[in-house]
Design a protein around this motif. Structure first.
Motif, PDB file in Angstrom:
ATOM      1  N   GLU A 200      37.090  32.930  50.731  1.00  0.00           N
ATOM      2  CA  GLU A 200      37.625  34.227  51.152  1.00  0.00           C
ATOM      3  C   GLU A 200      37.963  35.106  49.941  1.00  0.00           C
ATOM      4  O   GLU A 200      38.696  34.687  49.044  1.00  0.00           O
ATOM      5  N   PRO A 201      37.449  36.347  49.910  1.00  0.00           N
ATOM      6  CA  PRO A 201      37.751  37.239  48.784  1.00  0.00           C
ATOM      7  C   PRO A 201      39.175  37.791  48.889  1.00  0.00           C
ATOM      8  O   PRO A 201      39.787  37.750  49.955  1.00  0.00           O
ATOM      9  N   PRO A 202      39.686  38.305  47.786  1.00  0.00           N
ATOM     10  CA  PRO A 202      41.017  38.915  47.840  1.00  0.00           C
ATOM     11  C   PRO A 202      40.978  40.183  48.694  1.00  0.00           C
ATOM     12  O   PRO A 202      39.913  40.788  48.868  1.00  0.00           O
ATOM     13  N   PRO A 203      42.132  40.606  49.209  1.00  0.00           N
ATOM     14  CA  PRO A 203      42.169  41.876  49.936  1.00  0.00           C
ATOM     15  C   PRO A 203      41.672  43.000  49.035  1.00  0.00           C
ATOM     16  O   PRO A 203      42.004  43.049  47.841  1.00  0.00           O
TER      17      PRO A 203
ATOM     18  N   GLY B 202      40.717  35.114  41.162  1.00  0.00           N
ATOM     19  CA  GLY B 202      42.100  35.074  40.722  1.00  0.00           C
ATOM     20  C   GLY B 202      42.898  36.332  41.004  1.00  0.00           C
ATOM     21  O   GLY B 202      44.021  36.467  40.508  1.00  0.00           O
ATOM     22  N   ARG B 203      42.376  37.242  41.808  1.00  0.00           N
ATOM     23  CA  ARG B 203      43.078  38.518  42.088  1.00  0.00           C
ATOM     24  C   ARG B 203      43.859  38.417  43.394  1.00  0.00           C
ATOM     25  O   ARG B 203      43.441  37.739  44.334  1.00  0.00           O
ATOM     26  N   SER B 204      44.970  39.140  43.453  1.00  0.00           N
ATOM     27  CA  SER B 204      45.722  39.224  44.704  1.00  0.00           C
ATOM     28  C   SER B 204      45.298  40.445  45.513  1.00  0.00           C
ATOM     29  O   SER B 204      45.485  40.482  46.728  1.00  0.00           O
ATOM     30  N   ARG B 205      44.740  41.452  44.838  1.00  0.00           N
ATOM     31  CA  ARG B 205      44.167  42.618  45.523  1.00  0.00           C
ATOM     32  C   ARG B 205      43.279  43.392  44.557  1.00  0.00           C
ATOM     33  O   ARG B 205      43.444  43.306  43.339  1.00  0.00           O
ATOM     34  N   VAL B 206      42.350  44.129  45.162  1.00  0.00           N
ATOM     35  CA  VAL B 206      41.349  44.858  44.385  1.00  0.00           C
ATOM     36  C   VAL B 206      41.239  46.273  44.938  1.00  0.00           C
ATOM     37  O   VAL B 206      41.200  46.468  46.160  1.00  0.00           O
ATOM     38  N   LEU B 207      41.173  47.238  44.033  1.00  0.00           N
ATOM     39  CA  LEU B 207      40.937  48.626  44.409  1.00  0.00           C
ATOM     40  C   LEU B 207      39.616  49.059  43.794  1.00  0.00           C
ATOM     41  O   LEU B 207      39.486  49.136  42.569  1.00  0.00           O
TER      42      LEU B 207
END
Length: 149
Positions: free
Chosen positions: A105-108, A55-60
């Motif tokens: 596909e994983p989030p960016p 459910g994430r749009s991006r991950v750091l």
């Protein structure tokens, strides 16, 4: 379940000097109270953390690194199967690969590595690591509040 679109995930051992940079970074981001940002920490990455990406749009991903440029470096990540996928301590790329295997596909995702120099049990955070942390947090505030590209 609704999740914050941005995940900041830091790891490291706060009792091992500059290895505390990941958790300290996450604590500082959490204190910023930025909307749409969720923060998580752990001692190391594990297979279960792939579920935190849903459910994430991006991950750091955030960690201390002996080999990072000073004060820090940021690089995009790609899912990749590696030897860590069968261990208790995984790479961010392996976590992304587990997500791909389970969900698609994983989030960016990006890796922020802050330069560290002291790692012994009981060492305090070094003065240079504190400066690197401050620089990384300054960069992160902008990155976390700008719309995704």
């Amino acid at each position: 379940m609704s999740r914050a679109p941005i995940l900041v995930f830091g790891w490291g051992n706060p009792a091992r000097g500059d290895d505390a940079l990941g958790p300290l970074f996450v604590d500082a981001v959490e204190a910023m109270g930025l909307p749409g940002v969720e923060c998580l920490t752990d001692f190391q990455l594990q297979v279960e953390h792939a579920l935190d990406l849903e459910g994430r749009s991006r991950v750091l991903f955030v960690d201390a690194s002996f080999g990072a440029p000073e004060p820090f470096g940021v690089a995009p990540l790609r899912a990749r199967r590696d030897d860590s996928i069968t261990t208790h301590a995984m790479t961010p790329q392996a976590v992304l690969q587990v997500y791909r295997d389970l969900q698609g596909e994983p989030p960016p995702a990006w890796l922020l590595g802050m330069r560290g120099e002291r790692w012994a049990l009981g060492d305090p955070l070094s003065a240079s690591a504190r400066r690197h942390l401050d620089a990384a947090l300054h960069w992160a505030r902008d990155w976390l509040t700008r719309p995704p590209a």
